[in-house]
Design a protein around this motif. Structure first.
Motif, short mmCIF file in Angstrom:
data_model
loop_
_atom_site.label_atom_id
_atom_site.label_comp_id
_atom_site.label_asym_id
_atom_site.label_seq_id
_atom_site.Cartn_x
_atom_site.Cartn_y
_atom_site.Cartn_z
N LYS A 209 16.48 -12.22 21.13
CA LYS A 209 15.36 -13.02 21.62
C LYS A 209 14.50 -13.54 20.47
N THR A 210 14.42 -12.77 19.40
CA THR A 210 13.61 -13.19 18.26
C THR A 210 14.44 -13.11 16.98
N ILE A 211 14.04 -13.90 16.00
CA ILE A 211 14.68 -13.88 14.69
C ILE A 211 13.58 -13.90 13.62
N LYS A 212 13.94 -13.59 12.37
CA LYS A 212 12.98 -13.71 11.29
C LYS A 212 12.76 -15.19 10.98
N ASP A 213 11.52 -15.54 10.75
CA ASP A 213 11.17 -16.94 10.49
C ASP A 213 11.86 -17.40 9.19
N PRO A 214 12.83 -18.30 9.28
CA PRO A 214 13.56 -18.71 8.07
C PRO A 214 12.70 -19.52 7.10
N GLU A 215 11.56 -20.02 7.55
CA GLU A 215 10.70 -20.82 6.68
C GLU A 215 9.56 -20.00 6.07
N ALA A 216 9.48 -18.73 6.45
CA ALA A 216 8.40 -17.89 5.92
C ALA A 216 8.64 -17.61 4.44
N VAL A 217 7.58 -17.59 3.66
CA VAL A 217 7.65 -17.34 2.22
C VAL A 217 6.68 -16.21 1.86
N LYS A 218 7.12 -15.31 1.04
CA LYS A 218 6.26 -14.21 0.62
C LYS A 218 5.10 -14.74 -0.23
N PRO A 219 3.87 -14.37 0.10
CA PRO A 219 2.72 -14.82 -0.70
C PRO A 219 2.84 -14.38 -2.16
N GLU A 220 2.36 -15.22 -3.05
CA GLU A 220 2.48 -14.93 -4.48
C GLU A 220 1.76 -13.65 -4.86
N ASP A 221 0.65 -13.32 -4.18
CA ASP A 221 -0.12 -12.13 -4.53
C ASP A 221 0.32 -10.89 -3.76
N TRP A 222 1.47 -10.99 -3.07
CA TRP A 222 1.95 -9.83 -2.29
C TRP A 222 2.53 -8.78 -3.25
N ASP A 223 1.95 -7.61 -3.26
CA ASP A 223 2.33 -6.54 -4.19
C ASP A 223 3.19 -5.51 -3.48
N GLU A 224 4.47 -5.39 -3.85
CA GLU A 224 5.40 -4.46 -3.21
C GLU A 224 5.59 -3.17 -4.03
N ARG A 225 4.78 -3.02 -5.10
CA ARG A 225 4.92 -1.83 -5.95
C ARG A 225 4.12 -0.68 -5.35
N ALA A 226 4.82 0.36 -4.87
CA ALA A 226 4.13 1.51 -4.29
C ALA A 226 3.43 2.33 -5.36
N LYS A 227 4.01 2.38 -6.56
CA LYS A 227 3.43 3.14 -7.67
C LYS A 227 3.25 2.21 -8.87
N ILE A 228 2.23 2.46 -9.66
CA ILE A 228 2.01 1.72 -10.90
C ILE A 228 1.69 2.71 -12.01
N GLY A 229 1.84 2.25 -13.26
CA GLY A 229 1.52 3.11 -14.39
C GLY A 229 0.03 3.42 -14.48
N ASP A 230 -0.29 4.68 -14.85
CA ASP A 230 -1.68 5.12 -15.00
C ASP A 230 -2.18 4.65 -16.38
N GLU A 231 -3.08 3.66 -16.37
CA GLU A 231 -3.55 3.08 -17.64
C GLU A 231 -4.33 4.08 -18.48
N THR A 232 -4.80 5.15 -17.86
CA THR A 232 -5.54 6.16 -18.62
C THR A 232 -4.60 7.13 -19.33
N ASP A 233 -3.33 7.05 -18.99
CA ASP A 233 -2.34 7.93 -19.63
C ASP A 233 -1.76 7.20 -20.84
N VAL A 234 -2.11 7.68 -22.06
CA VAL A 234 -1.72 7.01 -23.30
C VAL A 234 -0.77 7.91 -24.09
N LYS A 235 0.23 7.28 -24.67
CA LYS A 235 1.21 8.04 -25.46
C LYS A 235 0.51 8.68 -26.66
N PRO A 236 0.71 9.99 -26.83
CA PRO A 236 0.07 10.68 -27.96
C PRO A 236 0.53 10.08 -29.29
N GLU A 237 -0.41 10.07 -30.26
CA GLU A 237 -0.09 9.55 -31.60
C GLU A 237 1.00 10.40 -32.24
#
Length: 405
Positions: A209-237
């Motif tokens: 009865k329904t299908i996925k909209d073939p003309e739909a486009v993912k928004p440019e600002d859509w973020d699919e990353r569930a995890k990101i790097g912790d910017e406060t975590d810095v590699k020791p010298e």
């Protein structure tokens, strides 16, 4: 029992005067005059046969069915309805009983309704013969223990998408399928409803009865990353300056090492306990995470509701087309009708009246067979012990004779 069943059926038919019964088969002594054995698989010697019997246990010795045999065979048998069944604006009711007396391990126990358009193929009725409905249990090991409801639509066979568990014991069970003019259905086992729903929804006979909209486009600002790097975590010298291995401090150059012949000696290396592998930044939950993007559903332009999915205009035959590794299934009390009450009354007058006595007899027969096996095993063990004793005595006598010499 047969007389009582007939009386109850007469009352049911009087109560439902508008009901039409297109087949009522109880398998009497003249059953072979109504049923035809297909020549399918005859040429290669893998065709089995059906034999009239009440089985090893039953509730009424006069209420017989037809039993498959021998093992590892194909079985194909069919009979015409009393008249062609056009279920336009009518319920379609298909009902039969089956007893897997052998405790079926792998094989079918289903029945087929076949259209008049297959008439010229019925002499060789088999797996490739077009049918309208296939219904009943299918069992093979632990993985397949289900009730098939397969409907043919526009020359394609469609399986029900629901999982309907089949009965897997060795007693008689009644399977009933009802297809209604409002495109709904029911499946009953032992007259209890186990599945119900819509022909449109529970089979893939129509486009979705329904299908996925073939003309739909993912928004440019859509973020699919569930995890990101912790910017406060810095590699020791100096982290990257730590080597993975070190020369073994306990290693010593062999006394006979000749650098002119053997080259410059180097101590073997060992893992560096200070080395922690390549540095990886810690991960944290992404506050901008929106999930995996999926196009929105829209109405499917190819979908068109079909109010005639239920409709079969030329049902003419009932048939069994089966493969069984371990044979012994007994089929009985088939009804094709346009009235569920009539079918239920028939089942009550046959299976319903006999099921308790059948169960009791099955328990008695199994207890007797178990006692017989135990007695045979005990007798065999005693005979083996006696043989062993005789062999020992013979050996002892020979040893005494040798000593005397």
């Amino acid at each position: 029992m047969k007389a009582a069943a007939s009386a109850l059926m007469l009352l049911a038919l009087v109560a439902g005067a508008q009901a039409t019964v297109y087949m009522k088969e109880t398998f009497d002594s003249k059953w072979e005059s109504r049923w035809k054995k297909s020549d399918w698989k005859e040429a290669d010697g893998t065709a089995g046969t059906f034999t009239l019997t009440a089985g090893k246990w039953h509730g009424d010795a006069t209420d017989m069915g037809i039993q498959t045999g021998p093992d590892s065979r194909f079985f194909a048998l069919y009979a015409p309805l009393d008249k062609v069944f056009d279920n336009t604006k009518k319920d379609l009711v298909l009902q039969f009983s089956v007893k897997h007396e052998q405790t079926l391990d792998c094989g079918g126990g289903y029945i087929k309704l076949v259209p008049a358009s297959s008439a010229d193929q019925m002499a060789s009725f088999g797996g490739n013969t077009p049918y309208s409905i296939m219904f009943g249990p299918d069992i093979c090991g632990m993985g397949t223990r289900k009730v098939h409801v397969i409907i043919t639509h526009k020359e394609t066979n469609y399986l029900i998408k629901k999982d309907i568990p089949a009965k897997t014991d060795d007693l008689t069970h009644v399977y009933t399928l009802v297809i209604k003019p409002d495109n709904t259905y029911q499946v009953l086992i032992d007259l209890e409803e186990v599945a119900t729903g819509s022909l449109e929804e529970d089979w893939d006979m129509l486009p979705p009865k329904t299908i996925k909209d073939p003309e739909a486009v993912k928004p440019e600002d859509w973020d699919e990353r569930a995890k990101i790097g912790d910017e406060t975590d810095v590699k020791p010298e100096g982290y990257d300056d730590i080597p993975a291995t070190l020369p073994d401090p306990d290693a010593a150059k062999p006394e006979d090492w000749d650098e002119e012949e053997d080259g410059e000696w180097e101590a073997p290396v060992i893992p560096n306990p200070e080395y922690k592998g390549a540095w990886k930044q810690a991960m944290i939950d992404n506050p901008d995470y929106k999930g995996i993007w999926v196009a929105a559903d829209i109405p499917n332009p190819a979908f068109k509701s079909d109010p005639t999915l239920y409709n079969f205009k030329d049902l003419k035959y009932v048939g069994f087309e089966l493969w069984q590794v371990k044979s012994g299934s007994i089929f009985d009390n088939i009804m094709v009708s346009d009235d569920l009450k009539t079918a239920k009354a028939f089942a009550e007058a046959t299976w319903g009246k006999a099921k308790d006595a059948e169960k009791a007899m099955a328990e008695t027969v199994k207890a007797e067979e178990s006692a017989k096996r135990d007695a045979e095993m005990a007798a065999s063990s005693a005979a083996n012990a006696a043989d062993a004793s005789d062999e020992y005595d013979e050996g002892y006598d020979e040893e005494e004779e040798h000593d005397e010499l």
